[in-house]
Write a protein that holds these residues in place. Structure first.
Motif, mmCIF file in Angstrom:
data_model
loop_
_atom_site.group_PDB
_atom_site.id
_atom_site.type_symbol
_atom_site.label_atom_id
_atom_site.label_comp_id
_atom_site.label_asym_id
_atom_site.label_seq_id
_atom_site.Cartn_x
_atom_site.Cartn_y
_atom_site.Cartn_z
ATOM 1 N N VAL A 49 7.605 -5.397 -1.784
ATOM 2 C CA VAL A 49 6.715 -6.295 -2.514
ATOM 3 C C VAL A 49 7.505 -7.535 -2.901
ATOM 4 N N ASP A 50 7.112 -8.664 -2.344
ATOM 5 C CA ASP A 50 7.865 -9.895 -2.572
ATOM 6 C C ASP A 50 6.926 -11.086 -2.458
ATOM 7 N N ASN A 51 6.969 -11.962 -3.449
ATOM 8 C CA ASN A 51 6.185 -13.198 -3.442
ATOM 9 C C ASN A 51 4.698 -12.945 -3.203
ATOM 10 N N GLY A 52 4.184 -11.872 -3.810
ATOM 11 C CA GLY A 52 2.755 -11.603 -3.765
ATOM 12 C C GLY A 52 2.274 -10.798 -2.583
ATOM 13 N N THR A 53 3.172 -10.431 -1.675
ATOM 14 C CA THR A 53 2.774 -9.640 -0.513
ATOM 15 C C THR A 53 3.367 -8.244 -0.604
ATOM 16 N N ALA A 54 2.761 -7.312 0.122
ATOM 17 C CA ALA A 54 3.266 -5.940 0.177
ATOM 18 C C ALA A 54 3.207 -5.478 1.624
ATOM 19 N N VAL A 55 4.363 -5.139 2.187
ATOM 20 C CA VAL A 55 4.419 -4.718 3.584
ATOM 21 C C VAL A 55 5.308 -3.488 3.705
ATOM 22 N N PRO A 56 4.930 -2.530 4.555
ATOM 23 C CA PRO A 56 5.808 -1.383 4.785
ATOM 24 C C PRO A 56 7.102 -1.852 5.439
ATOM 25 N N GLY A 57 8.203 -1.233 5.074
ATOM 26 C CA GLY A 57 9.463 -1.638 5.677
ATOM 27 C C GLY A 57 10.636 -0.874 5.118
#
Length: 512
Positions: free
Chosen positions: A59-67
């Motif tokens: 979760v960074d700068n308003g986004t959330a991505v699997p990783g």
């Protein structure tokens, strides 16, 4: 219900590097099943050179991505998979610790830009303990160690209005200090004494003053060397001699914040034109917004044409010199900000600001929102009466008052609760709310890249959260400094006649 926004088709641009590192670890025997450790088994200290977080949501700068995320514990920095591979190639004996987060969130560590104290310690208490420098340092270290349980890894220790001898004694202790032992100071927030006597809040009236000699008065009161290390100064620009200090302070790399002020909208625009770039705890200790005169609150809705002269005066703030660790320079290029509206701090505890007003402020200027706790030394302590400066504070649950009055005296709310309140009251996603305690404060004080993001080369200050925003673990410069244990929910209970609803501590979020 606000959902976490995850791109199901997301793939890391460095996926090939990730696979290469995984293969390399497999061949070296470092990624055997026994090296993938559960949360319960994770040690608070590690001899591993590298930590590899897998099955995570970044979760960074308003986004959330699997990783996944790699950390070099030796330098305390976030590194790319390629860099991790290079480290392992150079020394196959390097120990790698793989941490399976099982779908939990990795957020940059939280930043609190306005924290007056906590757990019984007050940053302005020059007589703490036996009054020695050693006692003050011990109190400061204790707060820093305990603060991480709220998700906060960096903060601006805040001094309300006090006296010259106090500033000269305590400010040298509060300078920026990079540490893996707990939350770290990013430099002091000087909230006064150059404030309006009409809006003192809980500040001692006899400490509030003007600046008859302009910037020279600031240097004299704070100490010239102490002033150079300041990160934020809250001031009332209408006070005699204060408005003209704003360009000088901005040139020094100090974030000038407007607060405890009766400035009208036009005066606020003038201050921004001169270099002010923030508003302190919006709604509180300022002229209240009116449809014919919006005061400082109106800056949240200002158009660039009202603030345009700022481009011809001084930069909104000059970033401090980049800090370089282990060969990495984490400071990004200076940004040209097209939106000239200032950042604004807001206390989201359900006491200082009504939830409906939180929603109005956030949606007026979401990219400027900076959650602050404005917490005082009784935070984390039971209800009672506590000494503070030359006064006493009465704590009733999470409400603080100057004893014997109904004047609010800071807050006792924790930052993780504030984040969850913002999700509920502004009806936004958790990633959007997390920007207000990571990206936004880091940008407001000029440390974005080094703090407040998951960028490669930035400090590995990480807050691990459940899908509903509960703090589960905290890492400081790659080392785990906090592991959650079960604790009862904390509820805010405003008085029956306050008209304030009791905030919900968490909001159900869609799992993933």
């Amino acid at each position: 219900m606000a959902d976490l926004r995850i791109d199901p088709d997301y793939s890391s641009p460095e996926a090939s590097d990730n696979e290469g590192v995984s293969d390399l670890l497999q061949h070296s025997g470092l990624s055997s099943p026994s090296s993938v450790i559960s949360e319960a088994a994770f040690s608070h200290s590690t001899d591993a050179r590298l930590v590899h977080f897998v099955n995570a949501v970044l979760v960074d700068n308003g986004t959330a991505v699997p990783g996944e995320l790699w950390v070099d514990v030796e330098s305390g920095l976030i590194v790319s998979p390629a860099t991790a591979r290079d480290i392992i190639n150079k020394d196959t004996s390097v120990e790698v610790q793989t941490v399976d987060l099982e779908g939990d969130l990795i957020s940059p560590g939280f930043i609190d830009a306005q924290l007056n104290g906590a757990f019984g310690f007050d940053f302005s208490d020059d007589k703490y303990g036996d009054g020695s420098h050693e006692a003050f340092e011990a109190g400061l270290a204790d707060v820093s160690r305990r603060l991480v349980k709220t998700g906060v890894t960096s903060y601006c220790p805040t001094l309300p209005s006090t006296f010259k001898h106090v500033y000269h004694k305590v400010l040298p202790h509060l300078r920026p200090k990079r540490t893996a032992e707990g939350a770290e100071s990013l430099g002091v927030h000087l909230e006064g004494p150059f404030l309006s006597p009409q809006k003192p809040g809980c500040h001692p009236p006899d400490a509030i003053m003007c600046a008859p000699d302009g910037i020279e008065t600031f240097k004299d009161v704070y100490g010239e060397e102490n002033l150079k290390d300041a990160t934020i100064i809250t001031l009332a620009a209408e006070q005699d001699g204060v408005m003209d200090t704003i360009p000088d302070l901005a040139k020094m790399g100090i974030t000038v914040s407007l607060g405890h002020s009766v400035l009208n909208y036009t005066g606020g625009c003038t201050a921004v034109q001169k270099g002010a770039s923030m508003v302190t705890h919006v709604y509180n200790a300022m002229r209240q917004p009116h449809h014919r005169e919006s005061g400082l609150f109106g800056l949240l809705g200002a158009q660039n044409r009202d603030l345009d002269a700022a481009q011809n005066e001084v930069p909104r703030r000059r970033p401090k010199a980049p800090l370089v660790y282990g060969g990495y320079s984490a400071e990004p290029p200076v940004e040209v900000k097209k939106d000239l509206r200032p950042f604004y701090g807001i206390i989201v505890d359900g006491i200082h600001v009504h939830p409906s007003c939180v929603r109005i402020a956030y949606h007026s200027h979401p990219e400027g929102c900076v959650l602050v706790t404005d917490a005082m030394s009784p935070m984390g302590l039971p209800s009672g009466v506590y000494a503070w400066s030359t006064q006493t504070i009465r704590k009733e649950g999470l409400k603080l008052f100057l004893n014997g009055t109904d004047t609010i005296a800071g807050s006792a709310v924790e930052m993780d609760i504030s984040v969850r309140n913002l999700v509920e009251w502004a009806d936004i996603s958790l990633p959007e709310a997390l920007k207000t305690v990571t990206t936004h404060p880091a940008r407001a004080i000029g440390v974005l890249g080094r703090k407040g993001s998951l960028n490669v080369g930035g400090d590995a200050d990480l807050t691990i959260l459940s899908p509903v925003g509960e703090v589960k673990r905290v890492y400081k410069l790659g080392r785990k400094v906090y592991q959650a244990t079960a604790r009862p929910p904390v509820m805010i209970a405003p008085s029956q006649d306050s008209g304030m609803p009791s905030p919900r501590i968490s909001k159900p979020m869609t799992s993933f």
